[in-house]
Write an enzyme that holds these catalytic residues in place. Sequence first.
Site, PDB file in Angstrom:
ATOM      1  N   ASP A   7       2.877   6.465   2.138  1.00 59.27           N
ATOM      2  CA  ASP A   7       3.765   5.722   3.025  1.00 59.27           C
ATOM      3  C   ASP A   7       4.483   4.645   2.203  1.00 59.27           C
ATOM      4  O   ASP A   7       4.239   4.516   1.006  1.00 59.27           O
ATOM      5  CB  ASP A   7       2.974   5.145   4.201  1.00 59.27           C
ATOM      6  CG  ASP A   7       1.986   4.070   3.797  1.00 59.27           C
ATOM      7  OD1 ASP A   7       1.551   4.069   2.629  1.00 59.27           O
ATOM      8  OD2 ASP A   7       1.648   3.222   4.638  1.00 59.27           O
ATOM      9  N   ASP A  65       4.376   1.491   1.531  1.00 56.63           N
ATOM     10  CA  ASP A  65       3.676   0.535   0.659  1.00 56.63           C
ATOM     11  C   ASP A  65       2.512   1.182  -0.085  1.00 56.63           C
ATOM     12  O   ASP A  65       1.730   0.493  -0.743  1.00 56.63           O
ATOM     13  CB  ASP A  65       3.202  -0.691   1.439  1.00 56.63           C
ATOM     14  CG  ASP A  65       2.067  -0.399   2.397  1.00 56.63           C
ATOM     15  OD1 ASP A  65       2.017   0.733   2.928  1.00 56.63           O
ATOM     16  OD2 ASP A  65       1.231  -1.291   2.638  1.00 56.63           O
ATOM     17  N   SER A 117       4.160  -1.900   5.872  1.00 62.33           N
ATOM     18  CA  SER A 117       3.549  -0.594   5.655  1.00 62.33           C
ATOM     19  C   SER A 117       4.471   0.530   6.133  1.00 62.33           C
ATOM     20  O   SER A 117       5.550   0.708   5.612  1.00 62.33           O
ATOM     21  CB  SER A 117       2.179  -0.536   6.329  1.00 62.33           C
ATOM     22  OG  SER A 117       1.466   0.601   5.942  1.00 62.33           O
ATOM     23  N   ASP A 123      -0.324   2.561   0.668  1.00 63.71           N
ATOM     24  CA  ASP A 123      -1.748   2.412   0.970  1.00 63.71           C
ATOM     25  C   ASP A 123      -2.287   3.601   1.763  1.00 63.71           C
ATOM     26  O   ASP A 123      -3.496   3.732   1.935  1.00 63.71           O
ATOM     27  CB  ASP A 123      -2.051   1.091   1.678  1.00 63.71           C
ATOM     28  CG  ASP A 123      -1.413   0.954   3.050  1.00 63.71           C
ATOM     29  OD1 ASP A 123      -0.581   1.800   3.413  1.00 63.71           O
ATOM     30  OD2 ASP A 123      -1.749  -0.023   3.755  1.00 63.71           O
TER      31      ASP A 123
END
Length: 557
Positions: A299, A301, A149, A303
């Site tokens: 961000d 990734d 992440s 999410d």
Amino acid sequence: MDLPDDLKPAVHGWLAHDPDPVTRAEIESLLAAKDLDGLHARFDERLVFGTAGLRGELGAGPNRMNRVVVRMAAAALVRHLLAQGKKRPSIVIGFDARRNSRVFARDSAAIIASLGGHAIALEGPLPTPVLAFAVRRLAADAGVMVTASHNPPRDNGYKVYMADGAQLIPPHDAEIEELIANSSLPEADIAPPSAGGHIEKYRGDIIREYLEAVLGGSLPDAGVSQLKVVYTPLHGVGRDTFVRAAVRLGVAPFVVPSQAEPDPLFPTVSFPNPEEPGALDAALALAIERDADVVIANDPDADRLAVALPHEGSWRALTGNEIGWLLGSARIAETAGPQRLVVTSVVSSSMLSKMAASAGIRCEETLTGFKWIVRPAIDDPDAQFIFGYEEALGYAVNDVVRDKDGITAAIAFLQTMAKLRAQGLSPWDRLDQLAKEFGRHINRQVSIRFDGADARGRMADRMQSLRSIPITELAGQRVVSTTDYLAHEGQQKSDILRYDLEGPSGKQGQSGKPGGGRIMLRPSGTEPKLKVYIEVIDPASDTVLDDLAVAVEGLLS
């Protein structure tokens, strides 16, 4: 080097089974340097499932992210599913653009097939919410997303989803961890597929399927199409998916050129988290150049969602709670029905619960992490989940993806902006309306980072020491109650301390209502730091946040 008895079998065993020459060389270098501290840091503990799965620094040993750890996790997941009665478990696999993500995904697929499972490998890199969507879309028994992440470039991670499309929760996480702990190290050469196991490369366009599901029949929106949008994926994997979604609504966003391509080194930011100071600087510079209406950031990734807007002649990033208030109030206004449900985390602002009460709908508070935020709707089939959020920039605006989703949240925010503009309002105007109706909630988060060996152990000691201190007052405000979430039962049990505040004695808040609020402390589930969440409602002065932050830091010093 003559290793101590407590390290010798673990280190030599690792060297014999590690398929990666890079991490083998790392161990050999530590041995040559006689670096016992470095070896203990890698072998004394092992990574465990935290708030968002396995996550840690890339490197050798069970306390780092590497190919051996990933192979053991994949094998344990298959064995767990077999024990649950899945005869040939199907597991869909996705990965982001971090270092080794593709390799970890490939190793996972090979291990799954070698144990008789059906590995469905998605073409990537791709956003985490797309993988979360794919679990239910492809009727898989589980899903794996290789991502860290918004963690630093040195990290990677391993998120596991179950068949319901939500992240792993107890007791499954503990059962998988036990399988990992009790298993021997995997051989360097993975066995061929057995017992019907195989790897399927998914040939469909999973991003198109995801967009059709989350956007439905959305056509170009005249209001949204008038917005000038600057977008940054922060060197992550969100760009292509967000742009495809935006174009469906008639928006051609200006993508920050220096951050457009996936890059595991994240060269233009010191920390690839849109909450961090400086992370949005390049996007804000482009917004000024393009005279934009809004900056949207995901961000790495994709999410999480960050938003910045023009404000009093400059630009300001909205807090996670402010985005949550705007999206939550919009979702409440545009939906109907007595079974509607909104969910937030215990450390997020209390305003959403007041909005829900005013609208006569149900609001649940859960522990931090979207594996908990989506749970009330999963547990209650009659509930109509319309919104969930946590202050750390995580939002779900539908039940299609049972995890935070920075792509659909971004689209929902643009739609909310367009509707407000049609009413002659800005998002700032709407926030002022909400403050007048529900009280002005001001928030602050403070993080105290722990570095070095046994960081988590020292964090646990600090939390335990706080439990032994009776705290009756903080920064001139009386503590009217203390709640220790370790004393709770079931899904509310967690290492969290909460202090409810009465407010300054004899003073009224700016709205004429009594002041008050709360302070909450918890160890991060993904990084070695203690997080402190402060909320004050209708304070007589905003300086109370500074005073409380100093008081709490004093307690933790």
